[in-house]
Scaffold this motif. Structure first.
Motif, mmCIF file in Angstrom:
data_model
loop_
_atom_site.group_PDB
_atom_site.id
_atom_site.type_symbol
_atom_site.label_atom_id
_atom_site.label_comp_id
_atom_site.label_asym_id
_atom_site.label_seq_id
_atom_site.Cartn_x
_atom_site.Cartn_y
_atom_site.Cartn_z
ATOM 1 N N THR A 71 -4.076 -1.376 -2.182
ATOM 2 C CA THR A 71 -4.294 -2.675 -1.560
ATOM 3 C C THR A 71 -2.963 -3.388 -1.378
ATOM 4 O OG1 THR A 71 -4.629 -3.714 -3.717
ATOM 5 C CG2 THR A 71 -6.592 -2.930 -2.567
ATOM 6 N N ASP A 126 -1.841 -7.277 -1.402
ATOM 7 C CA ASP A 126 -2.271 -8.641 -1.698
ATOM 8 C C ASP A 126 -1.545 -9.613 -0.773
ATOM 9 O OD1 ASP A 126 -2.777 -11.161 -2.806
ATOM 10 O OD2 ASP A 126 -2.704 -10.392 -4.863
ATOM 11 N N THR A 156 -2.564 -12.957 -0.745
ATOM 12 C CA THR A 156 -2.951 -14.273 -1.229
ATOM 13 C C THR A 156 -1.751 -15.216 -1.136
ATOM 14 O OG1 THR A 156 -4.412 -13.139 -2.779
ATOM 15 C CG2 THR A 156 -4.033 -15.492 -3.160
ATOM 16 N N ARG A 167 -8.513 -13.878 -4.287
ATOM 17 C CA ARG A 167 -7.504 -12.956 -3.783
ATOM 18 C C ARG A 167 -7.863 -12.574 -2.357
ATOM 19 N NH1 ARG A 167 -7.072 -7.092 -6.363
ATOM 20 N NH2 ARG A 167 -9.163 -7.087 -5.530
ATOM 21 N N GLU A 168 -6.849 -12.445 -1.506
ATOM 22 C CA GLU A 168 -7.037 -11.980 -0.139
ATOM 23 C C GLU A 168 -6.264 -10.676 0.019
ATOM 24 O OE1 GLU A 168 -7.105 -15.010 3.089
ATOM 25 O OE2 GLU A 168 -6.253 -16.296 1.517
ATOM 26 N N LEU A 169 -6.879 -9.720 0.714
ATOM 27 C CA LEU A 169 -6.257 -8.417 0.931
ATOM 28 C C LEU A 169 -6.027 -8.183 2.416
ATOM 29 C CD1 LEU A 169 -8.357 -6.219 -1.523
ATOM 30 C CD2 LEU A 169 -6.106 -7.231 -1.919
ATOM 31 N N GLY A 211 -3.269 -0.792 2.663
ATOM 32 C CA GLY A 211 -2.806 0.070 1.583
ATOM 33 C C GLY A 211 -2.624 1.516 1.995
#
Length: 137
Positions: free
Chosen positions: A37, A39, A41, A49-51, A56
């Protein structure tokens, strides 16, 4: 995916002529797919959390153990391990589909008991894009 026999999962190695050869008499096979992932955020995020979508690194790992049933398969696996070369492998999973891509043998073990057969285990790590073709229902 319906119930299927584990023996029908096949790990096959490209034969250089457009086909594949089954590698040994594998008794167990495991595959895992993973995606890292990223991140993203930040201060204005809503508290969760925002992805980053598709951000990834994806990877596939395959492992198995069993018996070499012919000398050619044993020699190819040994040769690929020592050379570190990537080769095209196919994992056929009935009711699920086929995974095909370049893999490197990252682990190759041999074992045997005094009154039993000699066996081997291997682990493959994806070394490029892995394609997936879903099984036809």
């Amino acid at each position: 995916m319906t119930v299927t026999s584990g023996k029908d999962m096949l790990l096959r190695l490209a034969d250089g002529e457009g086909g594949y050869d089954t590698i040994g008499g594998l008794r167990t096979k495991t595959f895992s797919l993973a995606s890292g992932t990223v991140d993203i955020t930040h201060a204005d995020s809503p508290g969760w959390r925002e992805l980053l979508p598709c951000g990834g690194i994806r990877q596939a790992n395959v492992s198995g153990n069993g018996l070499f049933i012919d000398d050619d398969a044993a020699e190819r696996a040994r040769s690929l391990f020592f050379s570190g070369e990537h080769e095209t492998w196919q994992l056929q999973i009935p009711g699920f589909g086929d995974l095909v891509g370049a893999f490197q043998i990252t682990n190759l073990d041999y074992a045997g008991e005094f009154r039993g057969e000699a066996s081997f285990s291997l682990t493959l790590a994806s070394a490029g894009e892995v394609t997936f073709t879903a099984a036809v229902s």
